[in-house]
Motif scaffolding. Structure first.
Motif, PDB file in Angstrom:
ATOM      1  N   GLN A   3       0.923  -1.150  -0.013  1.00 59.80           N
ATOM      2  CA  GLN A   3      -0.016  -0.027  -0.022  1.00 59.80           C
ATOM      3  C   GLN A   3       0.742   1.269  -0.060  1.00 59.80           C
ATOM      4  O   GLN A   3       0.548   2.034  -0.766  1.00 59.80           O
ATOM      5  CB  GLN A   3      -0.830  -0.086   1.326  1.00 59.80           C
ATOM      6  CG  GLN A   3      -2.328  -0.390   1.129  1.00 59.80           C
ATOM      7  CD  GLN A   3      -3.166  -0.600   2.256  1.00 59.80           C
ATOM      8  OE1 GLN A   3      -2.718  -0.238   3.321  1.00 59.80           O
ATOM      9  NE2 GLN A   3      -4.366  -0.673   2.029  1.00 59.80           N
ATOM     10  N   LYS A   4       2.016   1.339   0.688  1.00 62.27           N
ATOM     11  CA  LYS A   4       2.782   2.427   0.836  1.00 62.27           C
ATOM     12  C   LYS A   4       3.414   2.572  -0.473  1.00 62.27           C
ATOM     13  O   LYS A   4       3.550   3.703  -1.050  1.00 62.27           O
ATOM     14  CB  LYS A   4       3.755   2.110   1.913  1.00 62.27           C
ATOM     15  CG  LYS A   4       3.481   2.332   3.192  1.00 62.27           C
ATOM     16  CD  LYS A   4       4.579   2.422   4.147  1.00 62.27           C
ATOM     17  CE  LYS A   4       4.382   2.367   5.579  1.00 62.27           C
ATOM     18  NZ  LYS A   4       5.363   2.449   6.529  1.00 62.27           N
ATOM     19  N   GLY A   8       3.007   6.023  -2.855  1.00 63.41           N
ATOM     20  CA  GLY A   8       4.119   6.571  -3.215  1.00 63.41           C
ATOM     21  C   GLY A   8       4.003   6.754  -4.837  1.00 63.41           C
ATOM     22  O   GLY A   8       4.419   7.835  -5.185  1.00 63.41           O
ATOM     23  N   SER A   9       3.579   5.764  -5.516  1.00 63.16           N
ATOM     24  CA  SER A   9       3.300   5.863  -7.056  1.00 63.16           C
ATOM     25  C   SER A   9       2.472   6.868  -7.434  1.00 63.16           C
ATOM     26  O   SER A   9       2.633   7.545  -8.377  1.00 63.16           O
ATOM     27  CB  SER A   9       3.303   4.376  -7.708  1.00 63.16           C
ATOM     28  OG  SER A   9       4.061   3.407  -7.399  1.00 63.16           O
ATOM     29  N   ASN A  55      10.518   9.339  -2.080  1.00 63.03           N
ATOM     30  CA  ASN A  55      11.075   8.850  -1.066  1.00 63.03           C
ATOM     31  C   ASN A  55      10.231   7.664  -0.370  1.00 63.03           C
ATOM     32  O   ASN A  55      10.751   6.688   0.365  1.00 63.03           O
ATOM     33  CB  ASN A  55      11.034   9.980   0.231  1.00 63.03           C
ATOM     34  CG  ASN A  55      12.632  11.029  -0.424  1.00 63.03           C
ATOM     35  OD1 ASN A  55      13.310  10.564  -1.089  1.00 63.03           O
ATOM     36  ND2 ASN A  55      12.327  12.363  -0.034  1.00 63.03           N
ATOM     37  N   LEU A  56       9.034   7.843  -0.504  1.00 61.68           N
ATOM     38  CA  LEU A  56       8.035   6.626  -0.003  1.00 61.68           C
ATOM     39  C   LEU A  56       8.470   5.490  -0.784  1.00 61.68           C
ATOM     40  O   LEU A  56       8.299   4.271   0.191  1.00 61.68           O
ATOM     41  CB  LEU A  56       6.806   7.111  -0.095  1.00 61.68           C
ATOM     42  CG  LEU A  56       5.616   6.504   0.619  1.00 61.68           C
ATOM     43  CD1 LEU A  56       5.899   6.464   2.150  1.00 61.68           C
ATOM     44  CD2 LEU A  56       4.434   7.021   0.485  1.00 61.68           C
ATOM     45  N   VAL A  57       8.438   5.478  -2.174  1.00 60.48           N
ATOM     46  CA  VAL A  57       8.727   4.228  -2.809  1.00 60.48           C
ATOM     47  C   VAL A  57      10.260   3.557  -2.357  1.00 60.48           C
ATOM     48  O   VAL A  57      10.224   2.443  -2.443  1.00 60.48           O
ATOM     49  CB  VAL A  57       8.591   4.586  -4.266  1.00 60.48           C
ATOM     50  CG1 VAL A  57       9.200   3.132  -5.173  1.00 60.48           C
ATOM     51  CG2 VAL A  57       6.917   4.838  -4.589  1.00 60.48           C
ATOM     52  N   LYS A  58      10.957   4.630  -2.335  1.00 60.42           N
ATOM     53  CA  LYS A  58      12.409   4.113  -1.781  1.00 60.42           C
ATOM     54  C   LYS A  58      12.675   3.418  -0.553  1.00 60.42           C
ATOM     55  O   LYS A  58      13.249   2.544  -0.179  1.00 60.42           O
ATOM     56  CB  LYS A  58      13.621   5.305  -2.203  1.00 60.42           C
ATOM     57  CG  LYS A  58      14.069   5.158  -3.447  1.00 60.42           C
ATOM     58  CD  LYS A  58      15.490   6.065  -3.570  1.00 60.42           C
ATOM     59  CE  LYS A  58      15.522   7.161  -2.561  1.00 60.42           C
ATOM     60  NZ  LYS A  58      16.626   8.160  -2.860  1.00 60.42           N
ATOM     61  N   GLY A  61      10.398  -1.161   2.187  1.00 61.13           N
ATOM     62  CA  GLY A  61      11.165  -2.349   1.951  1.00 61.13           C
ATOM     63  C   GLY A  61      10.053  -3.567   1.109  1.00 61.13           C
ATOM     64  O   GLY A  61       8.793  -3.441   1.301  1.00 61.13           O
ATOM     65  N   ASP A  62      10.657  -4.392   0.405  1.00 64.51           N
ATOM     66  CA  ASP A  62      10.056  -5.371  -0.184  1.00 64.51           C
ATOM     67  C   ASP A  62       9.719  -6.641   0.707  1.00 64.51           C
ATOM     68  O   ASP A  62      10.831  -7.105   1.568  1.00 64.51           O
ATOM     69  CB  ASP A  62      10.493  -5.832  -1.489  1.00 64.51           C
ATOM     70  CG  ASP A  62      10.225  -4.949  -2.639  1.00 64.51           C
ATOM     71  OD1 ASP A  62       9.353  -4.307  -2.432  1.00 64.51           O
ATOM     72  OD2 ASP A  62      11.039  -5.142  -3.547  1.00 64.51           O
ATOM     73  N   ARG A  63       8.494  -7.334   0.786  1.00 62.80           N
ATOM     74  CA  ARG A  63       8.417  -8.478   1.700  1.00 62.80           C
ATOM     75  C   ARG A  63       7.891  -9.565   0.798  1.00 62.80           C
ATOM     76  O   ARG A  63       6.937  -9.243  -0.004  1.00 62.80           O
ATOM     77  CB  ARG A  63       7.256  -8.160   2.722  1.00 62.80           C
ATOM     78  CG  ARG A  63       7.658  -7.559   3.827  1.00 62.80           C
ATOM     79  CD  ARG A  63       6.628  -7.729   5.013  1.00 62.80           C
ATOM     80  NE  ARG A  63       6.628  -6.319   5.947  1.00 62.80           N
ATOM     81  CZ  ARG A  63       5.725  -6.127   6.643  1.00 62.80           C
ATOM     82  NH1 ARG A  63       4.572  -6.727   6.797  1.00 62.80           N
ATOM     83  NH2 ARG A  63       5.888  -5.146   7.549  1.00 62.80           N
TER      84      ARG A  63
END
Length: 64
Positions: A3-4, A8-9, A55-58, A61-63
Protein backbone atom coordinates in the motif's frame (compact mmCIF):
# COMPACT_ATOMS: atom_id res chain seq x y z
CA UNK A 1 2.11 -4.46 -4.33
CA UNK A 2 2.44 -2.76 -0.99
CA UNK A 3 0.00 0.00 0.00
CA UNK A 4 2.84 2.41 0.76
CA UNK A 5 4.42 1.79 -2.62
CA UNK A 6 1.06 2.28 -4.34
CA UNK A 7 0.48 5.56 -2.50
CA UNK A 8 4.06 6.63 -3.32
CA UNK A 9 3.46 5.89 -6.99
CA UNK A 10 0.24 7.92 -6.96
CA UNK A 11 2.03 10.84 -5.27
CA UNK A 12 4.81 10.66 -7.85
CA UNK A 13 2.37 10.76 -10.77
CA UNK A 14 0.45 13.67 -9.20
CA UNK A 15 3.77 15.45 -8.68
CA UNK A 16 4.72 15.03 -12.32
CA UNK A 17 1.33 16.40 -13.37
CA UNK A 18 1.76 19.38 -11.02
CA UNK A 19 5.23 20.13 -12.37
CA UNK A 20 3.95 20.00 -15.95
CA UNK A 21 0.97 22.27 -15.16
CA UNK A 22 3.26 24.76 -13.41
CA UNK A 23 5.71 24.77 -16.29
CA UNK A 24 2.96 25.22 -18.90
CA UNK A 25 1.43 28.02 -16.85
CA UNK A 26 4.81 29.74 -16.54
CA UNK A 27 5.42 29.53 -20.28
CA UNK A 28 1.86 30.58 -21.13
CA UNK A 29 1.22 27.52 -23.27
CA UNK A 30 -2.12 25.76 -23.39
CA UNK A 31 -4.33 28.68 -22.47
CA UNK A 32 -3.86 28.21 -18.73
CA UNK A 33 -4.20 31.91 -17.99
CA UNK A 34 -1.79 31.80 -15.05
CA UNK A 35 0.57 34.63 -14.24
CA UNK A 36 4.24 33.89 -13.59
CA UNK A 37 3.76 34.08 -9.82
CA UNK A 38 0.57 32.00 -9.81
CA UNK A 39 2.24 29.25 -11.82
CA UNK A 40 4.76 28.76 -8.98
CA UNK A 41 2.05 27.27 -6.74
CA UNK A 42 1.28 24.11 -8.77
CA UNK A 43 4.99 23.78 -9.56
CA UNK A 44 5.91 23.90 -5.86
CA UNK A 45 3.16 21.50 -4.83
CA UNK A 46 4.17 19.19 -7.68
CA UNK A 47 7.77 19.16 -6.48
CA UNK A 48 6.66 18.34 -2.93
CA UNK A 49 4.41 15.50 -4.13
CA UNK A 50 7.07 14.20 -6.50
CA UNK A 51 9.87 13.99 -3.94
CA UNK A 52 7.55 12.67 -1.21
CA UNK A 53 6.38 9.90 -3.55
CA UNK A 54 9.91 8.99 -4.62
CA UNK A 55 11.10 8.85 -1.01
CA UNK A 56 8.10 6.75 0.02
CA UNK A 57 8.75 4.23 -2.74
CA UNK A 58 12.47 4.09 -1.94
CA UNK A 59 12.03 3.76 1.83
CA UNK A 60 9.45 0.97 1.66
CA UNK A 61 11.04 -2.46 1.79
CA UNK A 62 9.81 -5.47 -0.13
CA UNK A 63 8.30 -8.42 1.67
CA UNK A 64 8.09 -11.76 0.01
Amino acid sequence: MNQKRTFGSILTVLGIIGIIVGALGFLGIGGMGLSKLNSAVPFGVGLIFFFAGINLVKATGDRA
